[in-house]
Design a protein around this motif. Structure first.
Motif, PDB file in Angstrom:
ATOM      1  N   PHE A  74     -18.378  -3.699   1.766  1.00 28.20           N
ATOM      2  CA  PHE A  74     -18.147  -3.197   0.407  1.00 28.20           C
ATOM      3  C   PHE A  74     -16.655  -3.099   0.118  1.00 28.20           C
ATOM      4  CE2 PHE A  74     -17.315   0.521  -2.333  1.00 28.20           C
ATOM      5  CZ  PHE A  74     -17.911   0.067  -3.503  1.00 28.20           C
ATOM      6  N   PHE A  75     -15.919  -2.458   1.006  1.00 30.97           N
ATOM      7  CA  PHE A  75     -14.489  -2.276   0.764  1.00 30.97           C
ATOM      8  C   PHE A  75     -13.768  -3.619   0.786  1.00 30.97           C
ATOM      9  CE2 PHE A  75     -10.106  -1.185   1.767  1.00 30.97           C
ATOM     10  CZ  PHE A  75      -9.871  -0.182   0.846  1.00 30.97           C
ATOM     11  N   GLY A  76     -14.134  -4.482   1.714  1.00 33.57           N
ATOM     12  CA  GLY A  76     -13.524  -5.810   1.769  1.00 33.57           C
ATOM     13  C   GLY A  76     -13.756  -6.595   0.496  1.00 33.57           C
ATOM     14  N   LEU A  84      -9.801  -2.916  -6.362  1.00 31.75           N
ATOM     15  CA  LEU A  84      -9.311  -1.650  -5.843  1.00 31.75           C
ATOM     16  C   LEU A  84      -8.028  -1.257  -6.570  1.00 31.75           C
ATOM     17  CD1 LEU A  84      -9.454   0.644  -3.726  1.00 31.75           C
ATOM     18  CD2 LEU A  84      -8.142  -0.841  -2.190  1.00 31.75           C
ATOM     19  N   ALA A  85      -8.095  -0.178  -7.363  1.00 26.21           N
ATOM     20  CA  ALA A  85      -6.922   0.282  -8.106  1.00 26.21           C
ATOM     21  C   ALA A  85      -6.112   1.272  -7.284  1.00 26.21           C
ATOM     22  CB  ALA A  85      -7.356   0.918  -9.426  1.00 26.21           C
ATOM     23  N   THR A 155     -10.780  -3.586   6.291  1.00 22.16           N
ATOM     24  CA  THR A 155     -10.788  -2.154   6.039  1.00 22.16           C
ATOM     25  C   THR A 155      -9.366  -1.677   5.776  1.00 22.16           C
ATOM     26  OG1 THR A 155     -10.727  -1.794   8.431  1.00 22.16           O
ATOM     27  CG2 THR A 155     -12.880  -1.646   7.344  1.00 22.16           C
ATOM     28  N   CYS A 156      -9.238  -0.415   5.378  1.00 22.72           N
ATOM     29  CA  CYS A 156      -7.943   0.092   4.939  1.00 22.72           C
ATOM     30  C   CYS A 156      -7.170   0.721   6.087  1.00 22.72           C
ATOM     31  CB  CYS A 156      -8.155   1.124   3.834  1.00 22.72           C
ATOM     32  SG  CYS A 156      -6.618   1.566   2.987  1.00 22.72           S
ATOM     33  N   PRO A 157      -5.949   0.278   6.337  1.00 23.71           N
ATOM     34  CA  PRO A 157      -5.102   0.949   7.324  1.00 23.71           C
ATOM     35  C   PRO A 157      -4.623   2.281   6.767  1.00 23.71           C
ATOM     36  CG  PRO A 157      -3.859  -0.757   6.218  1.00 23.71           C
ATOM     37  CD  PRO A 157      -5.269  -0.874   5.707  1.00 23.71           C
ATOM     38  N   ILE A 158      -4.357   3.237   7.643  1.00 22.04           N
ATOM     39  CA  ILE A 158      -3.913   4.570   7.232  1.00 22.04           C
ATOM     40  C   ILE A 158      -2.465   4.776   7.655  1.00 22.04           C
ATOM     41  CG2 ILE A 158      -4.257   7.045   7.583  1.00 22.04           C
ATOM     42  CD1 ILE A 158      -7.211   6.507   7.931  1.00 22.04           C
ATOM     43  N   PHE A 159      -1.620   5.107   6.689  1.00 26.24           N
ATOM     44  CA  PHE A 159      -0.219   5.404   6.964  1.00 26.24           C
ATOM     45  C   PHE A 159       0.151   6.736   6.323  1.00 26.24           C
ATOM     46  CE2 PHE A 159      -0.361   0.682   6.707  1.00 26.24           C
ATOM     47  CZ  PHE A 159      -0.073   0.411   8.034  1.00 26.24           C
ATOM     48  N   ARG A 160       1.091   7.434   6.948  1.00 24.21           N
ATOM     49  CA  ARG A 160       1.546   8.712   6.408  1.00 24.21           C
ATOM     50  C   ARG A 160       2.624   8.546   5.344  1.00 24.21           C
ATOM     51  NH1 ARG A 160      -0.030  13.359   8.761  1.00 24.21           N
ATOM     52  NH2 ARG A 160      -1.141  13.215  10.745  1.00 24.21           N
TER      53      ARG A 160
END
Length: 218
Positions: A74-76, A84-85, A155-160
């Motif tokens: 779904f996310f891809g 994806l906004a 999928t989405c990588p997570i960064f601070r």
């Protein structure tokens, strides 16, 4: 009483299995009715189906919609189609939702019906609403950059911070991932081997020291 509880459990299990099977075979939720079916993922896909070409939807969902294996299709798809906004990820450590566990992660996901949104604006690991206003926390990713960082799943990588994201993108442009399953490339010539399994290889172990043997530390 025990039999009644067992029976109740069996009925609940049967009901859950039937619901999952119905959702998979309905072919309405082609991207999210996979694995352990979760209603929040179905809700996200249904919401997207209802958006007009000129419309947008803002959804409050578990952060897993962008990071979990079961929702990667779904996310891809959102990424590839440019739908994806933005996504703002929160931790509940400050108990934004008082009745929810402190470690729970949720997000504000904004998607469009027309696609071609350009780079997605992303923020993660916020504990207070005012942290969303901190520009150093925001980073942007184009569809090609999602594929650069997570080519196998999108999928989405997570960064601070923005700096973390920019540094990681620079590294990935110079150094490829270990194995790219979509292009079947293995530039590092990596192979995986499970050498010792403490359970299935238990017959190989000797409990007393002996010449020719080496110690195994777990």
């Amino acid at each position: 009483q025990r039999r009644a509880r067992v029976r109740q459990f069996e009925l609940a299990k049967h009901s859950a299995e039937c619901e999952s099977k119905f959702l998979r075979l309905s072919r309405r939720f082609v991207l999210t009715a996979v694995g352990d079916v979760n209603t929040y993922a179905l809700f996200a896909e249904q919401s997207r189906l209802l958006i007009s070409a000129s419309g947008k939807a803002g959804l409050l969902l578990p952060t897993g919609i962008a990071t979990d294996d079961n929702t990667k299709q779904f996310f891809g798809n959102l990424v590839v189609r440019g739908s994806l906004a933005s996504l703002v990820g929160y931790e509940n450590e400050a108990f934004i939702f008082p009745a929810v566990h402190h470690a729970f992660k949720f997000c504000e996901l904004v998607i469009s019906g027309s696609g071609n949104e350009g780079p997605a604006d992303l923020v993660f690991l916020c504990r207070h609403f005012e942290e969303v206003r901190e520009q150093r926390r925001h980073f942007q990713l184009l569809p090609a950059e999602f594929a650069l960082l997570n080519p196998n799943t999108l999928t989405c990588p997570i960064f601070r911070t923005t700096s973390d994201a920019e540094l990681t993108k620079k590294i990935y442009r110079q150094v490829p991932v270990l194995v790219n399953h979509k292009t079947s490339t293995n530039e590092w010539q990596v192979s995986f081997l499970r050498m010792v399994d403490m359970a299935s290889d238990s017959a190989l172990f000797v409990t007393k020291p002996h010449s020719g043997l080496v110690r195994l530390y777990e």
